[in-house]
Scaffold this active site. Sequence first.
Site, PDB file in Angstrom:
ATOM      1  N   SER A  25     -17.855  17.444  93.635  1.00  0.00           N
ATOM      2  CA  SER A  25     -17.601  16.802  92.595  1.00  0.00           C
ATOM      3  C   SER A  25     -17.152  15.484  93.246  1.00  0.00           C
ATOM      4  CB  SER A  25     -16.444  17.597  91.433  1.00  0.00           C
ATOM      5  OG  SER A  25     -16.177  16.669  90.445  1.00  0.00           O
ATOM      6  N   LYS A  47     -14.803   9.263  65.862  1.00  0.00           N
ATOM      7  CA  LYS A  47     -13.291   9.730  64.948  1.00  0.00           C
ATOM      8  C   LYS A  47     -12.038   8.556  64.770  1.00  0.00           C
ATOM      9  CE  LYS A  47     -13.922  13.999  65.047  1.00  0.00           C
ATOM     10  NZ  LYS A  47     -14.926  14.770  63.855  1.00  0.00           N
ATOM     11  N   TYR A  60      -5.707  22.148  87.614  1.00  0.00           N
ATOM     12  CA  TYR A  60      -5.720  22.472  86.230  1.00  0.00           C
ATOM     13  C   TYR A  60      -3.780  23.139  86.302  1.00  0.00           C
ATOM     14  CZ  TYR A  60     -10.183  20.320  85.672  1.00  0.00           C
ATOM     15  OH  TYR A  60     -10.991  19.522  85.872  1.00  0.00           O
TER      16      TYR A  60
END
Length: 310
Positions: free
Chosen positions: A157, A216, A59
Amino acid sequence: MDKRVRLGKTDLYVNPIGLGTNAVGGHNIYPDLKEETGKDVVREALESGINFLDTAFIYGPERSEILIGEVLKEKGLRQDTIIATKGAHKFVDGKIVMDNSPAFLKAAVDDSLKRLQTDYIDLFYIHFPDTDTPKDEAVGALKELKDQGKIRAIGVSNFSIEQLKEANKDGYVDVLQSEYNLFKREAEKELLPYTAKSNISFVPYFPLASGLLGGKYTKDTTFNDGRAKSPLFTGETFIKNLEKVEQVREIAQAKGAEVAHVVLAWYLSRESIDALIPGAKQPDQVRRNLKTLDIQLSNEEIDKIDRIFQ
């Protein structure tokens, strides 16, 4: 609200709603991020009772860990915070490759410790499998680091069921992080049953399916990013997916809640899912995510949501 739960068989106790931080310094994931806003998101999380932060080397790269380290130092809250980070990516001739070798993972942990300005990491994940390293050897290297006190728990992961079983040959894997949401339920076939049986905590990522489960969007919403080509977001499938979301909205409205809160609460009803790490780009999103903890779903509502998305 601050309600701590134990993460699987670890000695880590976390708020069931954590914070995924790929939008904190994740310039390679989201363009035009403001780093101070990212730090405000982390501050808001810590001030609101969230104590579980999920980050990764990639990240940024590196920036997310650095910014989190700065905020934790500024706040003096390192002892009260559970930090999860991940490693496996490395750059070779400008290209990203995966490395799970013991030497690389040990170096990756040391580098993360420096960026996070700490002397231990609560949960360290192998971010992605490589093609060469036996998975039990990779996890064995992390077990050495755990014995040394550099990490407190071991995660993997994006591992397949075969890779997970190999990694857990000696019973050292504490947490699996994998993609799972109401539209992508493959983990229910083998991964979730195995983690439940093995007392491995399952942490889903993309729990809101890139916003689709947030309630949304409408049939007129257009996308100019990767979602524009995703089957979930195109054609008749998109329309049918929105119809499913509307059925969840009926449950949410009866509770005075948002669709996202009900969806997240549903995950927490699943065996071996102890905690969630929804992301946030703005501090107010952190506060909204925490409203999930106010949702009580009946068995009938849990079953109804299950059927809607079968």
